[in-house]
Design a protein around this motif. Structure first.
Motif, PDB file in Angstrom:
ATOM      1  N   LYS A   1      -1.481  -3.572  -9.678  1.00  0.00           N
ATOM      2  CA  LYS A   1      -0.753  -4.493 -10.982  1.00  0.00           C
ATOM      3  C   LYS A   1       0.038  -5.595  -9.836  1.00  0.00           C
ATOM      4  CE  LYS A   1      -0.020   0.067 -13.755  1.00  0.00           C
ATOM      5  NZ  LYS A   1       1.074   0.848 -14.087  1.00  0.00           N
ATOM      6  N   PRO A   2      -0.477  -6.383 -10.416  1.00  0.00           N
ATOM      7  CA  PRO A   2      -0.037  -8.247 -10.034  1.00  0.00           C
ATOM      8  C   PRO A   2       1.283  -7.760 -10.219  1.00  0.00           C
ATOM      9  CG  PRO A   2      -1.815  -8.266 -11.777  1.00  0.00           C
ATOM     10  CD  PRO A   2      -1.457  -6.847 -11.669  1.00  0.00           C
ATOM     11  N   MET A   3       2.202  -7.432 -10.951  1.00  0.00           N
ATOM     12  CA  MET A   3       3.289  -7.209 -10.809  1.00  0.00           C
ATOM     13  C   MET A   3       4.348  -6.313  -9.948  1.00  0.00           C
ATOM     14  SD  MET A   3       6.770  -5.894 -13.645  1.00  0.00           S
ATOM     15  CE  MET A   3       6.615  -3.853 -13.310  1.00  0.00           C
ATOM     16  N   TRP A   4       3.491  -5.410  -9.094  1.00  0.00           N
ATOM     17  CA  TRP A   4       3.700  -4.273  -7.892  1.00  0.00           C
ATOM     18  C   TRP A   4       3.563  -6.246  -6.612  1.00  0.00           C
ATOM     19  CZ3 TRP A   4      -0.837  -1.936  -4.380  1.00  0.00           C
ATOM     20  CH2 TRP A   4       0.732  -0.775  -3.625  1.00  0.00           C
ATOM     21  N   LEU A   5       2.554  -6.263  -6.883  1.00  0.00           N
ATOM     22  CA  LEU A   5       2.302  -7.319  -5.698  1.00  0.00           C
ATOM     23  C   LEU A   5       3.369  -8.300  -5.542  1.00  0.00           C
ATOM     24  CD1 LEU A   5      -1.518  -7.398  -5.326  1.00  0.00           C
ATOM     25  CD2 LEU A   5      -0.015  -5.682  -4.649  1.00  0.00           C
ATOM     26  N   GLU A   6       3.542  -8.705  -6.298  1.00  0.00           N
ATOM     27  CA  GLU A   6       5.128 -10.107  -6.179  1.00  0.00           C
ATOM     28  C   GLU A   6       5.742  -9.360  -5.654  1.00  0.00           C
ATOM     29  OE1 GLU A   6       4.472 -11.596 -10.232  1.00  0.00           O
ATOM     30  OE2 GLU A   6       2.223 -11.930  -9.925  1.00  0.00           O
ATOM     31  N   HIS A   7       6.339  -8.016  -6.457  1.00  0.00           N
ATOM     32  CA  HIS A   7       8.101  -7.815  -5.778  1.00  0.00           C
ATOM     33  C   HIS A   7       7.295  -6.802  -4.625  1.00  0.00           C
ATOM     34  CE1 HIS A   7       9.358  -9.946  -9.406  1.00  0.00           C
ATOM     35  NE2 HIS A   7       8.392  -9.533  -9.783  1.00  0.00           N
ATOM     36  N   GLY A   8       6.817  -6.438  -3.837  1.00  0.00           N
ATOM     37  CA  GLY A   8       7.264  -6.586  -2.761  1.00  0.00           C
ATOM     38  C   GLY A   8       6.118  -4.955  -2.596  1.00  0.00           C
ATOM     39  N   GLY A   9       4.879  -4.978  -3.245  1.00  0.00           N
ATOM     40  CA  GLY A   9       4.039  -4.105  -3.172  1.00  0.00           C
ATOM     41  C   GLY A   9       2.623  -4.578  -1.796  1.00  0.00           C
ATOM     42  N   VAL A  10       2.555  -5.864  -1.526  1.00  0.00           N
ATOM     43  CA  VAL A  10       1.723  -6.237  -0.482  1.00  0.00           C
ATOM     44  C   VAL A  10       1.921  -5.686   1.082  1.00  0.00           C
ATOM     45  CG1 VAL A  10       1.110  -8.067   1.042  1.00  0.00           C
ATOM     46  CG2 VAL A  10       0.925  -8.713  -1.760  1.00  0.00           C
ATOM     47  N   SER A  11       3.387  -5.260   1.141  1.00  0.00           N
ATOM     48  CA  SER A  11       3.768  -4.329   2.664  1.00  0.00           C
ATOM     49  C   SER A  11       2.999  -3.291   2.312  1.00  0.00           C
ATOM     50  CB  SER A  11       4.972  -4.744   2.398  1.00  0.00           C
ATOM     51  OG  SER A  11       6.151  -3.901   1.481  1.00  0.00           O
ATOM     52  N   GLY A  12       3.824  -2.827   1.104  1.00  0.00           N
ATOM     53  CA  GLY A  12       3.001  -1.134   1.274  1.00  0.00           C
ATOM     54  C   GLY A  12       1.489  -0.914   0.866  1.00  0.00           C
ATOM     55  N   LYS A  13       0.780  -1.792  -0.415  1.00  0.00           N
ATOM     56  CA  LYS A  13      -0.618  -1.286   0.149  1.00  0.00           C
ATOM     57  C   LYS A  13      -0.954  -1.994   1.336  1.00  0.00           C
ATOM     58  CE  LYS A  13      -4.697  -4.269  -2.271  1.00  0.00           C
ATOM     59  NZ  LYS A  13      -5.718  -3.770  -1.313  1.00  0.00           N
ATOM     60  N   LYS A  14      -0.800  -2.686   2.285  1.00  0.00           N
ATOM     61  CA  LYS A  14      -1.124  -2.932   3.715  1.00  0.00           C
ATOM     62  C   LYS A  14      -0.936  -1.856   3.948  1.00  0.00           C
ATOM     63  CE  LYS A  14      -1.343  -5.889   7.202  1.00  0.00           C
ATOM     64  NZ  LYS A  14      -0.380  -7.168   7.726  1.00  0.00           N
ATOM     65  N   SER A  15       0.134  -1.351   3.730  1.00  0.00           N
ATOM     66  CA  SER A  15       0.678  -0.054   5.094  1.00  0.00           C
ATOM     67  C   SER A  15      -0.393   1.132   4.249  1.00  0.00           C
ATOM     68  CB  SER A  15       1.429   0.353   5.074  1.00  0.00           C
ATOM     69  OG  SER A  15       2.266   1.454   5.561  1.00  0.00           O
ATOM     70  N   TYR A  16      -0.400   1.362   3.797  1.00  0.00           N
ATOM     71  CA  TYR A  16      -2.102   2.646   2.896  1.00  0.00           C
ATOM     72  C   TYR A  16      -3.055   2.172   3.109  1.00  0.00           C
ATOM     73  CZ  TYR A  16       1.854   5.909   2.012  1.00  0.00           C
ATOM     74  OH  TYR A  16       3.120   7.161   1.790  1.00  0.00           O
ATOM     75  N   ASP A  17      -3.026   1.081   2.694  1.00  0.00           N
ATOM     76  CA  ASP A  17      -4.745   0.468   2.843  1.00  0.00           C
ATOM     77  C   ASP A  17      -5.399   1.471   4.307  1.00  0.00           C
ATOM     78  OD1 ASP A  17      -4.965   0.053   0.563  1.00  0.00           O
ATOM     79  OD2 ASP A  17      -4.653  -2.618   1.267  1.00  0.00           O
ATOM     80  N   ALA A  18      -4.167   0.893   5.782  1.00  0.00           N
ATOM     81  CA  ALA A  18      -4.553   1.554   6.965  1.00  0.00           C
ATOM     82  C   ALA A  18      -4.717   3.059   6.911  1.00  0.00           C
ATOM     83  CB  ALA A  18      -3.616   1.081   7.957  1.00  0.00           C
TER      84      ALA A  18
END
Length: 241
Positions: free
Chosen positions: A81-98
């Motif tokens: 969700k764009p809202m998630w990515l805008e509020h810290g989700g980018v780092s969480g996504k990167k961590s879990y994509d690995a």
């Protein structure tokens, strides 16, 4: 048995390990984690892996934070969700994509099993954010209110300290519990980096996702322990700043 409450971690595994090293606990003690384990610093998935192992040897209650729900939505749908990515989700996504698929499913089960709130035998409430219903969180129309709402904290911050408990204007929802422990809204927003108490509400989110430390508090003695400023443990990252 002691009860320790742990504030919002936000992917800061180094801070969690550091503050646990300085906290005098034993295997008979209990830990209540207030949620938001992920999103912010780079170690969201390692934080969950650590907590899963930690809970094998210690009594733990894991509460759900809003970021935990947002990350779970991504893991289950594959759609960020764009809202998630805008509020810290980018780092969480990167961590879990690995993460490999087997371990990812193990973590999804952890997220699914999180509790929305907990009430102990001394009538102390623990939840990530707060609640709005005057009769307590069990009566909320929307279950996710307890990990999204900020009005409880905003209310006690501005509450007239001269208002007596038996005054008709005293907030009804505060009377349900002897104490209330929350995170979600960093105390750094009011210029503090330590656990902060107004009325019977204790806020343990001391800004670990931003410019503050991670905090653990003993709910009986109110003694607390803190990590370094988490930004100093991740000098090449921005966290949620």
């Amino acid at each position: 048995m002691k009860t320790f409450v742990v504030g919002d971690i936000h992917g800061g595994l180094k801070a969690l390990e550091q503050v646990l090293e300085s906290t005098p606990f034993s295997k008979k003690d209990r830990f209540i984690f207030l949620g938001d384990y992920v999103d912010g610093w780079s170690e969201s998935a390692p934080v969950i892996a650590f907590l899963l192992k930690f809970s094998e040897h210690h009594k733990c209650i894991f509460l759900r934070g809003n970021h935990d729900e947002l990350l779970t939505d991504y893991l289950e749908s594959g759609i960020p969700k764009p809202m998630w990515l805008e509020h810290g989700g980018v780092s969480g996504k990167k961590s879990y994509d690995a993460l490999d698929e087997h371990e990812k499913q193990h973590h999804i089960m952890f997220f699914r099993n999180l509790e929305n709130y907990y009430i102990d035998t001394k009538n102390r409430l623990y939840c990530h954010a707060g609640f709005t219903n005057p009769y307590g969180p069990a009566h909320e129309y929307y279950a996710n209110t307890v990990y999204w709402d900020r009005t409880l904290w905003e209310m006690v911050c501005s509450l007239d300290t001269k208002l007596r408990l038996d005054d008709q204007k005293y907030p009804r929802r505060l009377k349900n519990f002897n104490e209330i422990y929350i995170g979600h809204t960093p105390t750094t927003k009011i210029g503090r980096t330590e656990p902060t108490n107004f009325a019977n509400v204790w806020n343990i989110d001391t800004g670990a996702a931003f410019m503050g430390p991670l905090t653990i508090i003993d709910v009986d003695t109110k003694e607390y322990w803190q990590s370094e400023l988490v930004k100093n443990l991740y000098p090449n990252e921005k966290g949620r700043n």
